[in-house]
Design an enzyme around this catalytic site. Structure first.
Site, PDB file in Angstrom:
ATOM      1  N   MET A  30       0.854  -1.198   0.000  1.00  0.00           N
ATOM      2  CA  MET A  30       0.000   0.000   0.000  1.00  0.00           C
ATOM      3  C   MET A  30       0.888   1.247   0.000  1.00  0.00           C
ATOM      4  O   MET A  30       0.436   2.347   0.340  1.00  0.00           O
ATOM      5  CB  MET A  30      -0.938  -0.011   1.205  1.00  0.00           C
ATOM      6  CG  MET A  30      -1.886  -1.215   1.158  1.00  0.00           C
ATOM      7  SD  MET A  30      -3.457  -0.969   1.992  1.00  0.00           S
ATOM      8  CE  MET A  30      -2.917  -0.745   3.658  1.00  0.00           C
ATOM      9  N   GLY A  31       2.152   1.072  -0.382  1.00  0.00           N
ATOM     10  CA  GLY A  31       3.051   2.215  -0.531  1.00  0.00           C
ATOM     11  C   GLY A  31       3.564   2.743   0.800  1.00  0.00           C
ATOM     12  O   GLY A  31       3.520   2.060   1.819  1.00  0.00           O
ATOM     13  N   HIS A  34       8.985   1.691   3.725  1.00  0.00           N
ATOM     14  CA  HIS A  34      10.016   1.756   4.756  1.00  0.00           C
ATOM     15  C   HIS A  34      10.970   0.589   4.472  1.00  0.00           C
ATOM     16  O   HIS A  34      10.793  -0.136   3.465  1.00  0.00           O
ATOM     17  CB  HIS A  34       9.410   1.674   6.158  1.00  0.00           C
ATOM     18  CG  HIS A  34       8.413   0.558   6.315  1.00  0.00           C
ATOM     19  ND1 HIS A  34       8.784  -0.769   6.328  1.00  0.00           N
ATOM     20  CD2 HIS A  34       7.056   0.564   6.410  1.00  0.00           C
ATOM     21  CE1 HIS A  34       7.708  -1.515   6.467  1.00  0.00           C
ATOM     22  NE2 HIS A  34       6.643  -0.746   6.501  1.00  0.00           N
ATOM     23  N   HIS A  37       9.640  -2.856   3.486  1.00  0.00           N
ATOM     24  CA  HIS A  37       9.264  -3.047   2.072  1.00  0.00           C
ATOM     25  C   HIS A  37      10.498  -3.332   1.219  1.00  0.00           C
ATOM     26  O   HIS A  37      10.461  -4.161   0.306  1.00  0.00           O
ATOM     27  CB  HIS A  37       8.576  -1.782   1.531  1.00  0.00           C
ATOM     28  CG  HIS A  37       7.220  -1.528   2.112  1.00  0.00           C
ATOM     29  ND1 HIS A  37       6.965  -0.480   2.969  1.00  0.00           N
ATOM     30  CD2 HIS A  37       6.038  -2.171   1.962  1.00  0.00           C
ATOM     31  CE1 HIS A  37       5.687  -0.486   3.308  1.00  0.00           C
ATOM     32  NE2 HIS A  37       5.100  -1.504   2.725  1.00  0.00           N
ATOM     33  N   GLY A 147       5.061  -9.868   4.159  1.00  0.00           N
ATOM     34  CA  GLY A 147       5.855  -9.731   5.383  1.00  0.00           C
ATOM     35  C   GLY A 147       5.263 -10.534   6.527  1.00  0.00           C
ATOM     36  O   GLY A 147       4.039 -10.655   6.642  1.00  0.00           O
ATOM     37  N   SER A 185       6.433  -0.316  10.162  1.00  0.00           N
ATOM     38  CA  SER A 185       5.077  -0.279   9.622  1.00  0.00           C
ATOM     39  C   SER A 185       4.816   1.129   9.122  1.00  0.00           C
ATOM     40  O   SER A 185       5.289   2.101   9.726  1.00  0.00           O
ATOM     41  CB  SER A 185       4.089  -0.622  10.744  1.00  0.00           C
ATOM     42  OG  SER A 185       2.778  -0.201  10.384  1.00  0.00           O
ATOM     43  N   SER A 186       4.051   1.235   8.046  1.00  0.00           N
ATOM     44  CA  SER A 186       3.711   2.576   7.547  1.00  0.00           C
ATOM     45  C   SER A 186       2.940   3.332   8.619  1.00  0.00           C
ATOM     46  O   SER A 186       3.002   4.562   8.708  1.00  0.00           O
ATOM     47  CB  SER A 186       2.868   2.472   6.278  1.00  0.00           C
ATOM     48  OG  SER A 186       3.566   1.702   5.327  1.00  0.00           O
ATOM     49  N   ARG A 187       2.191   2.604   9.448  1.00  0.00           N
ATOM     50  CA  ARG A 187       1.374   3.268  10.477  1.00  0.00           C
ATOM     51  C   ARG A 187       2.228   3.843  11.610  1.00  0.00           C
ATOM     52  O   ARG A 187       1.719   4.617  12.414  1.00  0.00           O
ATOM     53  CB  ARG A 187       0.324   2.301  11.028  1.00  0.00           C
ATOM     54  CG  ARG A 187      -0.787   2.045  10.024  1.00  0.00           C
ATOM     55  CD  ARG A 187      -1.973   1.335  10.624  1.00  0.00           C
ATOM     56  NE  ARG A 187      -3.123   1.371   9.745  1.00  0.00           N
ATOM     57  CZ  ARG A 187      -3.483   0.393   8.916  1.00  0.00           C
ATOM     58  NH1 ARG A 187      -2.773  -0.726   8.860  1.00  0.00           N
ATOM     59  NH2 ARG A 187      -4.549   0.503   8.145  1.00  0.00           N
TER      60      ARG A 187
HETATM   61  O1  PAF Z   1      -0.087  -5.678   3.588  1.00  0.00           O
HETATM   62  C1  PAF Z   1      -0.522  -4.784   2.827  1.00  0.00           C
HETATM   63  O2  PAF Z   1       0.127  -3.774   2.571  1.00  0.00           O
HETATM   64  C2  PAF Z   1      -1.893  -4.952   2.199  1.00  0.00           C
HETATM   65  O3  PAF Z   1      -2.770  -5.584   3.066  1.00  0.00           O
HETATM   66  C3  PAF Z   1      -1.857  -5.669   0.834  1.00  0.00           C
HETATM   67  C4  PAF Z   1      -1.339  -7.081   0.949  1.00  0.00           C
HETATM   68  C5  PAF Z   1      -0.974  -4.885  -0.129  1.00  0.00           C
HETATM   69  C6  PAF Z   1      -3.249  -5.738   0.232  1.00  0.00           C
HETATM   70  O4  PAF Z   1      -3.799  -4.473   0.045  1.00  0.00           O
END
Ligand code: PAF
Length: 285
Positions: A30-31, A34, A37, A147, A185-187
């Site tokens: 979902m972009g 970090h 990824h 992940g 995590s992006s969050r």
């Molecule tokens: O883990 C994520 O970032 C999302 O849940 C995924 C697997 C890209 C699906 O939208």
């Protein structure tokens, strides 16, 4: 590096490479990349001739009142990172492209999705399996890379792949952590500097549980309670769940007699964070 925004072009790219016998790997994201990824991309890179990364903040997996609108997005930086990691194609469709008007077909796994995060996030995993099924169909990868931080998601996607006969190999890559143990995590972007420091309690709690098991504790409830208590002592964190489950079926475990997934979700300040470790009863010391 190609930036592809339409399903048709992505399908054409996949067809072109598959005809030439090239192996495709897909890293769905979902972009807001970090280093976690980046590690997914590097693991994928080693297993393919063409590396495709999808960037799509999937509205279907966010419930009402969740953070879809505020979810961090940074396409320019993500594209630079992808380029630096020698990604061959970024697939970044719009919502309308992936879910055109009238879209009414969904993919739902009905057992593992009911566990752990399931009750607190109704519809979330249905959104995940639907979008992942679509991505697998469009990109047609030999390998799809996820992940381990999202252990439940990985288990559900594995089950979907098995149940629906997707011809793809799933690769699950270890969690990447900040120096203080916090899972990347992006969050984490939602956290203040203090909250980021305090959020280290989540991994510390999991480590404490792991130490208990190493010392001989086998009662899953006691192990989970120890982790829960540790988090409860932190003023900015509140536990949603800490559970010991089978790593594949996600069924609750009473006694820890084999590899067991200890998973948790907790709120730290404005962020809902998840983390997990595998408990190994046979490893001591
Ligand atoms: O883990 C994520 O970032 C999302 O849940 C995924 C697997 C890209 C699906 O939208």
């Amino acid at each position: 590096m190609k930036l592809i925004t339409t399903v048709r072009e992505m399908e054409r790219y996949a067809r072109h490479n598959l005809r030439r016998g090239r192996r495709i790997a897909l890293v769905p994201t979902m972009g807001c990349f970090h280093f976690g990824h980046v590690m997914l991309m590097r693991a994928a890179r080693r297993r393919c001739d063409r590396l495709v990364v999808s960037i799509f903040v999937n509205p279907l997996q966010f419930g009402r009142g969740e953070d879809f609108a505020s979810y961090p997005r940074n396409m320019r930086r993500d594209l630079a990172t992808a380029r630096a990691e020698r990604v061959n194609a970024v697939f970044a469709p719009s919502s309308d492209e992936l879910y055109p008007a009238g879209f009414s077909t969904f993919v739902e796994e009905e057992r593992l999705s009911r566990r752990l995060c399931g009750p607190g996030r109704p519809g979330h995993f249905r959104g995940v399996t639907t979008v992942v099924a679509k991505l697998l169909q469009i990109v047609r990868p030999h390998t799809a890379v996820f992940g381990r931080k999202d252990a439940q998601q990985a288990a559900i996607v594995r089950k979907m792949i098995l149940d629906l006969h997707f011809p793809v190999r799933l690769l699950v890559v270890p969690t990447v952590r900040e120096k203080n143990g916090l899972a990347m995590s992006s969050r984490n972007e939602y956290l203040s500097a203090r909250e980021r420091r305090e959020a280290a309690v989540l991994y510390a709690a999991l480590e404490e549980a792991r130490a208990l098991v190493r010392a001989g504790e086998r009662d899953a409830a006691k192990v989970a309670a120890a982790a829960r208590d540790r988090i409860a002592a932190c003023p900015v964190a509140s536990v949603e769940y800490v559970e010991a489950v089978h790593p594949e079926t996600l069924e609750p475990v009473g006694r820890i007699t084999g590899p067991t997934l200890l998973a948790l979700a907790a709120r730290v300040g404005p962020a809902r964070l998840i983390d997990n470790v595998i408990l190994h009863p046979r490893r001591r010391g």
